[in-house]
Motif scaffolding. Structure first.
Motif, PDB file in Angstrom:
ATOM      1  N   ASP A 140       0.810  -1.342  -0.018  1.00  0.00           N
ATOM      2  CA  ASP A 140      -0.057   0.132  -0.163  1.00  0.00           C
ATOM      3  C   ASP A 140       1.014   1.215   0.019  1.00  0.00           C
ATOM      4  N   ARG A 141       0.630   2.212  -0.744  1.00  0.00           N
ATOM      5  CA  ARG A 141       1.437   3.236  -1.166  1.00  0.00           C
ATOM      6  C   ARG A 141       1.588   4.275   0.105  1.00  0.00           C
ATOM      7  N   GLU A 142       0.520   4.611   0.717  1.00  0.00           N
ATOM      8  CA  GLU A 142       0.214   5.269   1.801  1.00  0.00           C
ATOM      9  C   GLU A 142       0.930   4.805   3.092  1.00  0.00           C
ATOM     10  N   ALA A 143       0.890   3.305   3.380  1.00  0.00           N
ATOM     11  CA  ALA A 143       1.453   2.731   4.497  1.00  0.00           C
ATOM     12  C   ALA A 143       3.046   2.785   4.119  1.00  0.00           C
ATOM     13  N   ARG A 144       3.287   2.644   2.807  1.00  0.00           N
ATOM     14  CA  ARG A 144       4.639   2.486   2.578  1.00  0.00           C
ATOM     15  C   ARG A 144       5.500   3.714   2.892  1.00  0.00           C
ATOM     16  N   HIS A 145       4.876   5.203   2.465  1.00  0.00           N
ATOM     17  CA  HIS A 145       5.175   6.451   2.704  1.00  0.00           C
ATOM     18  C   HIS A 145       5.384   6.543   4.266  1.00  0.00           C
ATOM     19  N   ALA A 146       4.338   6.178   4.879  1.00  0.00           N
ATOM     20  CA  ALA A 146       4.310   6.530   6.446  1.00  0.00           C
ATOM     21  C   ALA A 146       5.452   5.712   7.062  1.00  0.00           C
ATOM     22  N   GLU A 147       5.794   4.384   6.569  1.00  0.00           N
ATOM     23  CA  GLU A 147       7.012   3.472   7.144  1.00  0.00           C
ATOM     24  C   GLU A 147       8.188   4.360   6.801  1.00  0.00           C
ATOM     25  N   ARG A 148       8.293   4.756   5.598  1.00  0.00           N
ATOM     26  CA  ARG A 148       9.523   5.421   5.221  1.00  0.00           C
ATOM     27  C   ARG A 148       9.815   6.724   5.995  1.00  0.00           C
TER      28      ARG A 148
END
Ligand code: SF4
Length: 204
Positions: free
Chosen positions: A182-190
């Motif tokens: 998931d793009r949003e989740a990936r950005h949040a983790e980054r």
């Protein structure tokens, strides 16, 4: 035991340890991998980043953190203002462990015995460098540095002591960021990982 004590009080230079590790047969992983992938950086490094093991690309090139996760890691370190000259990057296990699947080589997790065997080299890297902090990138690195299984999810973002008294900052491996669909989740983790790297900078 006497030899081990001498190694700690009078550590071997990193280049000598690196050369010795090229011929390591302390566990079976050398049999199928291309080469030993030793750590990279100078003994003046103030932080040692420890990953799990070399990936397919690292195995071929003979250098740690050169695959997609390594490139992401480089970018985030730069954003956090961490000077690469003050860092040393290595892996808990220095040979690539994989399962062949057709023409592909699929990453396989090192077991406790392999982690223990390869700690021989990690210990010597830490002893030669004596960093302000070691950063465990994921569970395998945390286990190698602390000497026992570490609940990474629970302790992520905190610092614990290694068996040798080096502070160990716990976080995830950058490759895990690439696997979040998931793009949003990936950005949040980054963003979370980048914030953790800023914390690491303050420990150096
Ligand atoms: Fe030696 Fe580590 Fe390679 Fe095992 S994985 S053979 S201990 S360098």
């Amino acid at each position: 035991m006497a030899a081990e004590t001498d190694e700690r009080t009078n550590p071997a230079p990193l280049d000598d340890v690196r050369e010795e590790a090229e011929g390591c047969t302390r566990c079976d992983l050398y049999k199928n991998a291309t080469q030993t992938v030793f750590g990279e950086g100078g003994s003046e490094a103030r932080v040692v980043f420890v990953g799990e093991q070399p990936g397919d690309k690292e195995d071929i090139e003979g250098r740690p953190f050169v695959g997609p996760a390594g490139r992401l890691f480089d970018t985030i370190l730069e954003e956090a203002g961490i000077d690469r000259k003050k860092t040393y990057v290595t892996n808990a296990v220095k040979h690539f462990k994989f399962e062949p699947r057709g023409k592909r080589r699929i990453h396989s997790k090192p077991n406790a015995g392999e982690i223990r065997a390869c700690r021989w080299w990690l210990d010597q890297e830490l002893t030669a460098i004596r960093p302000d902090v070691a950063v465990a990138l994921g569970a395998t690195a945390a286990r190698a540095l602390v000497g026992k299984p570490v609940p990474v999810t629970k302790l992520r973002g905190t610092t614990v002591e290694s068996a040798e008294g080096v502070p160990v900052f716990i976080t995830v491996h950058p490759s895990s960021l690439l696997r979040i669909p998931d793009r949003e989740a990936r950005h949040a983790e980054r963003a979370r990982f980048a914030e953790e790297m800023r914390k690491v900078k303050k420990l150096m």
